[in-house]
Scaffold this active site. Structure first.
Site, PDB file in Angstrom:
ATOM      1  N   SER A  25       0.515  -0.563  -0.248  1.00 29.04           N
ATOM      2  CA  SER A  25      -0.429   0.233   0.094  1.00 29.04           C
ATOM      3  C   SER A  25       0.957   0.962   0.281  1.00 29.04           C
ATOM      4  O   SER A  25       2.326   1.057   0.302  1.00 29.04           O
ATOM      5  CB  SER A  25      -0.537   0.038   1.076  1.00 29.04           C
ATOM      6  OG  SER A  25      -0.861   1.242   1.861  1.00 29.04           O
ATOM      7  N   TYR A  82      -2.023  -0.896  10.319  1.00 22.10           N
ATOM      8  CA  TYR A  82      -2.047  -1.152   8.879  1.00 22.10           C
ATOM      9  C   TYR A  82      -0.223  -0.560   8.017  1.00 22.10           C
ATOM     10  O   TYR A  82       0.288  -1.741   7.463  1.00 22.10           O
ATOM     11  CB  TYR A  82      -2.915  -0.457   8.322  1.00 22.10           C
ATOM     12  CG  TYR A  82      -2.864  -0.762   6.637  1.00 22.10           C
ATOM     13  CD1 TYR A  82      -3.370  -2.341   6.157  1.00 22.10           C
ATOM     14  CD2 TYR A  82      -2.578   0.363   5.833  1.00 22.10           C
ATOM     15  CE1 TYR A  82      -4.188  -1.971   5.149  1.00 22.10           C
ATOM     16  CE2 TYR A  82      -3.347  -0.058   4.590  1.00 22.10           C
ATOM     17  CZ  TYR A  82      -4.142  -1.565   3.894  1.00 22.10           C
ATOM     18  OH  TYR A  82      -4.117  -1.641   2.967  1.00 22.10           O
ATOM     19  N   LYS A 108       2.534  -2.824   6.863  1.00 21.36           N
ATOM     20  CA  LYS A 108       2.735  -2.821   5.035  1.00 21.36           C
ATOM     21  C   LYS A 108       4.143  -2.741   4.578  1.00 21.36           C
ATOM     22  O   LYS A 108       4.231  -2.756   3.584  1.00 21.36           O
ATOM     23  CB  LYS A 108       1.558  -1.616   4.721  1.00 21.36           C
ATOM     24  CG  LYS A 108       0.223  -2.464   3.843  1.00 21.36           C
ATOM     25  CD  LYS A 108      -0.063  -3.650   3.518  1.00 21.36           C
ATOM     26  CE  LYS A 108      -1.120  -4.221   3.575  1.00 21.36           C
ATOM     27  NZ  LYS A 108      -1.659  -5.233   2.641  1.00 21.36           N
TER      28      LYS A 108
END
Ligand code: ADP
Length: 268
Positions: A149, A162, A166
């Site tokens: 991402s 997150y 990532k």
């Protein structure tokens, strides 16, 4: 360079929705054998029916990518059914929201389990199979795509787990790429760093990073104009667009893949 996808096998995790599903659609259009993996039975069944209707050979399995034993069983079945996969899309993922000191241990374990361990299992189980196939046939080509991402390169606020997960996917894929270069030039690796695509994760009810992070993102001094000129979840970058970028990257043997227009030239 890989141009002929016909009759080749792709393993796609998170194939029930978002760009996992879009990659499956492109794979079916190109005559590929598809191994569809998702934890959501309904979404998986819909994807399976759609891909079969378009003529693809399909193996669909409900697997939790964070579970080592389930992934090992899947890898064995793929080997027996299709042999070594030419393409592996480690794409299944989940989102997180919240201030980083407030996230629960359960949330850390869940998000790192799916986003990091899921990719680890895909890489550790399929790469050796692919290397063996490459060694046996100098014309054999393969490619592993891991979905990270923009949050694997930047650190937007209020979605810390997150971001951590990532960043790990980016580091893992960079290392995979370098390690592959030590032993084979027949297998490529790419890490996909899309801008926020309006799919399940960004719209999920359980975690709402798009909504929760959006306001803070647009104000963030850290991230700056490059990200703020595209509103989070604006719908301007679509899952099919990202899926097409992935296939372009495979064809061109690129490493980084971005969906942000300003970053698209920034590939190696
Ligand atoms: P995106 O397309 O942005 O990656 P989505 O939420 O649309 O986001 O797609 C992620 C997919 O990954 C979903 O279909 C979801 O069911 C799947 N997924 C989430 N967790 C797991 C898991 N543990 N194992 C397998 N698939 C998973």
């Amino acid at each position: 360079m890989i141009q002929d996808f016909h009759g080749k096998t792709a393993v796609l995790t998170g194939a029930g929705s978002g760009f996992g599903l879009e990659c499956a659609r492109i794979g079916a259009q190109r005559g590929m054998n598809l191994v569809l993996v998702d934890v959501q039975a309904d979404a998986l069944a819909r994807a399976e029916a759609e891909m079969k209707a378009s003529g693809a050979r399909v193996l669909a399995r409900r697997v939790d990518v964070s579970d080592a034993a389930q992934m090992e069983a899947l890898a064995d079945e793929v080997r027996q059914t299709f042999g070594a996969p030419h393409f592996v899309f480690n794409n299944a993922g989940v989102g997180s929201a919240g201030l980083i000191w407030e996230n629960s241990v359960r949330d850390w374990q869940w998000v790192l389990g799916v986003n990091v361990w899921g990719v680890v299992h895909g890489v550790r189980l399929f790469t050796p199979m692919m290397l063996a196939a490459a060694k046996a046939d100098p014309a054999w080509r393969g490619h592993i795509v891991n979905t990270a991402s923009m949050a694997g390169l930047l650190t937007p606020p209020n979605m810390g787990i997150y971001n951590v997960s990532k960043h790990a996917v980016v580091a893992l894929t960079e290392t995979l790429y370098q390690d592959l270069r030590l032993v084979s030039d027949q297998i490529g690796a790419s890490v996909l760093c899309p801008y926020f695509v309006p799919t399940g994760i960004s719209q999920s009810q359980r975690n709402k990073p798009a909504e929760l992070a959006g306001e803070r993102l647009t104000k963030s001094q850290l991230i700056g104009q490059a990200m703020t000129d595209k509103a989070v979840g604006s719908g301007k970058v679509t899952a099919p667009e990202v899926a097409h970028k992935v296939f372009e990257a495979i064809e061109a043997d690129r490493f980084y893949v971005f969906s942000h227009p300003k970053a698209l030239g920034n590939v190696r």
